[in-house]
Design a protein around this motif. Structure first.
Motif, mmCIF file in Angstrom:
data_model
loop_
_atom_site.group_PDB
_atom_site.id
_atom_site.type_symbol
_atom_site.label_atom_id
_atom_site.label_comp_id
_atom_site.label_asym_id
_atom_site.label_seq_id
_atom_site.Cartn_x
_atom_site.Cartn_y
_atom_site.Cartn_z
ATOM 1 N N VAL A 22 0.812 -1.292 0.033
ATOM 2 C CA VAL A 22 -0.324 0.029 -0.143
ATOM 3 C C VAL A 22 0.962 1.257 -0.108
ATOM 4 O O VAL A 22 1.757 1.323 0.802
ATOM 5 C CB VAL A 22 -1.108 0.056 1.370
ATOM 6 C CG1 VAL A 22 -1.645 1.418 1.119
ATOM 7 C CG2 VAL A 22 -1.767 -1.095 1.456
ATOM 8 N N VAL A 23 0.607 1.877 -1.027
ATOM 9 C CA VAL A 23 1.566 3.281 -1.074
ATOM 10 C C VAL A 23 0.579 4.483 -0.782
ATOM 11 O O VAL A 23 -0.633 4.346 -1.104
ATOM 12 C CB VAL A 23 1.857 3.656 -2.730
ATOM 13 C CG1 VAL A 23 2.661 4.813 -2.639
ATOM 14 C CG2 VAL A 23 3.025 2.413 -2.949
ATOM 15 N N THR A 24 1.124 5.450 0.102
ATOM 16 C CA THR A 24 0.317 6.408 0.412
ATOM 17 C C THR A 24 1.197 7.702 0.232
ATOM 18 O O THR A 24 2.381 7.656 0.529
ATOM 19 C CB THR A 24 0.034 6.492 2.069
ATOM 20 O OG1 THR A 24 -0.376 4.991 2.434
ATOM 21 C CG2 THR A 24 -0.962 7.484 2.550
ATOM 22 N N VAL A 25 0.379 8.682 -0.438
ATOM 23 C CA VAL A 25 1.031 10.219 -0.745
ATOM 24 C C VAL A 25 0.692 10.987 0.162
ATOM 25 O O VAL A 25 -0.561 11.569 0.398
ATOM 26 C CB VAL A 25 0.449 10.345 -2.105
ATOM 27 C CG1 VAL A 25 1.658 11.272 -2.722
ATOM 28 C CG2 VAL A 25 0.132 9.274 -2.976
ATOM 29 N N ALA A 26 1.781 11.835 0.730
ATOM 30 C CA ALA A 26 1.515 13.031 1.455
ATOM 31 C C ALA A 26 0.422 13.181 2.562
ATOM 32 O O ALA A 26 -0.453 13.942 2.661
ATOM 33 C CB ALA A 26 1.166 14.210 0.684
ATOM 34 N N PRO A 27 0.460 12.034 3.324
ATOM 35 C CA PRO A 27 -0.575 12.085 4.537
ATOM 36 C C PRO A 27 -0.114 13.030 5.376
ATOM 37 O O PRO A 27 1.247 13.154 5.571
ATOM 38 C CB PRO A 27 -0.627 10.993 4.836
ATOM 39 C CG PRO A 27 0.502 10.040 4.877
ATOM 40 C CD PRO A 27 1.156 11.082 3.552
ATOM 41 N N ASN A 28 -0.929 13.599 6.232
ATOM 42 C CA ASN A 28 -0.365 14.328 7.561
ATOM 43 C C ASN A 28 -0.634 13.432 8.760
ATOM 44 O O ASN A 28 -1.004 12.350 8.399
ATOM 45 C CB ASN A 28 -1.311 15.454 7.907
ATOM 46 C CG ASN A 28 -3.033 15.020 7.954
ATOM 47 O OD1 ASN A 28 -3.166 13.726 8.226
ATOM 48 N ND2 ASN A 28 -3.763 15.829 7.826
ATOM 49 N N ASN A 29 0.048 13.784 10.065
ATOM 50 C CA ASN A 29 -0.087 12.617 10.946
ATOM 51 C C ASN A 29 -1.239 11.964 11.122
ATOM 52 O O ASN A 29 -1.335 10.793 11.310
ATOM 53 C CB ASN A 29 0.522 13.475 12.123
ATOM 54 C CG ASN A 29 1.820 13.557 12.144
ATOM 55 O OD1 ASN A 29 2.541 12.701 11.405
ATOM 56 N ND2 ASN A 29 2.398 14.527 12.791
ATOM 57 N N GLU A 30 -2.301 12.684 11.250
ATOM 58 C CA GLU A 30 -3.370 12.209 11.626
ATOM 59 C C GLU A 30 -4.078 10.971 10.630
ATOM 60 O O GLU A 30 -4.342 10.115 11.143
ATOM 61 C CB GLU A 30 -4.639 13.320 11.537
ATOM 62 C CG GLU A 30 -5.824 13.033 12.441
ATOM 63 C CD GLU A 30 -6.920 14.089 12.077
ATOM 64 O OE1 GLU A 30 -7.985 13.837 11.906
ATOM 65 O OE2 GLU A 30 -6.575 15.159 11.582
ATOM 66 N N LEU A 31 -3.750 11.257 9.438
ATOM 67 C CA LEU A 31 -4.070 10.295 8.454
ATOM 68 C C LEU A 31 -3.246 8.911 8.594
ATOM 69 O O LEU A 31 -3.891 7.851 8.467
ATOM 70 C CB LEU A 31 -4.059 10.945 6.974
ATOM 71 C CG LEU A 31 -4.419 10.051 5.846
ATOM 72 C CD1 LEU A 31 -5.973 9.391 6.031
ATOM 73 C CD2 LEU A 31 -4.373 10.644 4.733
ATOM 74 N N VAL A 32 -2.004 9.154 8.679
ATOM 75 C CA VAL A 32 -1.161 8.083 9.175
ATOM 76 C C VAL A 32 -1.566 7.255 10.183
ATOM 77 O O VAL A 32 -1.558 5.909 10.021
ATOM 78 C CB VAL A 32 0.408 8.619 9.094
ATOM 79 C CG1 VAL A 32 1.231 7.476 9.721
ATOM 80 C CG2 VAL A 32 0.949 8.987 7.798
ATOM 81 N N GLU A 33 -2.059 7.845 11.344
ATOM 82 C CA GLU A 33 -2.538 7.011 12.509
ATOM 83 C C GLU A 33 -3.683 6.561 12.221
ATOM 84 O O GLU A 33 -3.695 5.247 12.521
ATOM 85 C CB GLU A 33 -2.712 8.249 13.664
ATOM 86 C CG GLU A 33 -1.596 8.996 14.450
ATOM 87 C CD GLU A 33 -0.608 7.797 14.734
ATOM 88 O OE1 GLU A 33 -0.916 6.846 15.276
ATOM 89 O OE2 GLU A 33 0.457 7.879 14.564
#
Ligand code: M6R
Length: 365
Positions: free
Chosen positions: A273-284
């Motif tokens: 799963v590749v994730t682009v440019a998340p902020n911290n909240e999204l990564v959590e």
């Protein structure tokens, strides 16, 4: 001529700082967009635009999807985006004072031209084009044209054409926004951010060997998921398109918030799963979503702003990117995904510049 590069695609990826700058040359000052430089009649054509309809195919369509965020966010003008082959075959309603905007690298894509010709019959305020080929059919048939200064793009997988389209679309969005109450301060802030993009893209290019290392994890996979939110969702779509085009790995893009609504069921050790440019909240959030599949080896590859301070851990790989303005971020975040798919394709030994079954310009349906 590929020069020192092994493939045209890599050469074209590396040309991006230069061609992005060339696309802004003479069109922005330190603090504002020079509207006349977008076309002598631009001021007149952009005044009273109440709706923007964007039409394009493939990578150019993804550029249009990013532009929708800018146009609605900065100009507050409603914007619809549709792939040309869908638009041309359905009954559509064109609202009064619509600016009809076609995006095409070649300016010869059959579906895009057909959509434009059809829309002309239905009537709209003006036809605008973002194009890379002077004298192309699209350029000849449009009222207002912003040429991207990408230079010839040889690789079938579009790279520098996309980032210069985004650059042109952002300048256009600012010009339109000025007719709709954008403050001088906000414009100046974003124009300053545009000036920083070539340098930021250079910083991303400097991560090339790290990205090459990361690409090894994809080489023997058959499927992958790309996630993004907001204006980074189309960036995820473009990243997925690049991977499937040149490495033949099935790649699907989803808005990050949709993960739990279905695709999460697919995730296991065989589905990176590749994730682009998340902020911290999204990564959590993503981490907790993935927790459930961790036991089955689910792996997350995150491209994140250095300032977001996303920490690597087991099953979570982090590539730290320069801190960028949120408006220009889609341009910068595209580049590591281009490099990722490039290296995966090279490892797999596919024909990077001329992928099977594809043509550079789709001039027939
Ligand atoms: O010349 P155009 O921008 O109109 O081409 C549109 C698509 O055919 C093109 O972007 C295609 O999707 C690329 N191969 C993507 O890398």
């Amino acid at each position: 001529d590929k020069g020192e590069y092994r493939h045209y695609m890599l050469k074209e990826i590396y040309e991006q700082p230069k061609v992005i700058k060339a696309t802004t040359e003479g069109r922005i000052t330190d603090s504002k967009v020079l509207e006349q430089a977008l076309g002598t009649d631009a001021a007149n054509l952009l005044e009273n635009v109440r709706h923007v309809q964007i039409i394009a195919c493939g990578t150019s369509y993804h550029a249009g999807m990013v532009a929708r965020y800018w146009i609605e966010e900065l100009a507050g003008v409603p914007c619809s985006v549709e792939v040309a082959s869908e638009f041309r075959y359905r009954k559509h309603v064109i609202q009064p004072d619509t600016l009809f905007l076609c995006i095409s690298q070649s300016g010869e894509t059959a579906d895009t031209l057909a959509a434009l010709r059809q829309a002309k019959k239905a009537g709209f305020r003006a036809a605008m084009a973002i194009c890379n080929v002077a004298g192309s059919s699209l350029v000849r048939e449009s009222d207002l044209v912003i040429m991207t200064q990408a230079g010839p793009e040889i690789g079938v997988a579009s790279t520098k054409a996309f980032t210069t389209q985004l650059t042109a679309l952002l300048m256009f969005s600012l010009a339109l926004a000025r007719h709709n109450g954008l403050s001088e301060e906000r414009e100046a802030d974003i124009v300053r951010a545009i000036h920083q993009v070539p340098g930021q893209v250079n910083d991303v290019l400097a991560l090339n060997s790290e990205i090459e290392e990361m690409s090894k994890a994809f080489m023997d996979k058959n499927h992958s998921l790309f996630l993004g939110r907001g204006s980074q969702y189309p960036v995820a779509m473009e990243g997925a398109l690049k991977l499937k085009e040149i490495s033949y790995i099935h790649a699907e893009a989803y808005p990050a918030g949709e993960l739990k609504h279905g695709p999460l069921a697919l995730v296991d050790s065989e589905m990176p799963v590749v994730t682009v440019a998340p902020n911290n909240e999204l990564v959590e959030k993503l981490k907790s979503n993935l927790e459930e599949v961790r036991a089955r080896g689910g792996e997350l590859f995150v491209f994140a702003d250095r300032a977001a301070d996303v920490k690597a851990e087991a099953g979570l790989h982090v590539m730290q990117l320069p801190s960028v303005h949120e408006i220009t971020a889609p341009i910068v975040y595209t580049v590591p995904l281009q490099l990722l798919s490039y290296h995966v394709a090279v490892l797999k030994g596919t024909d990077v510049d001329q992928p099977r079954n594809l043509a550079k310009s789709v001039t027939v349906e």
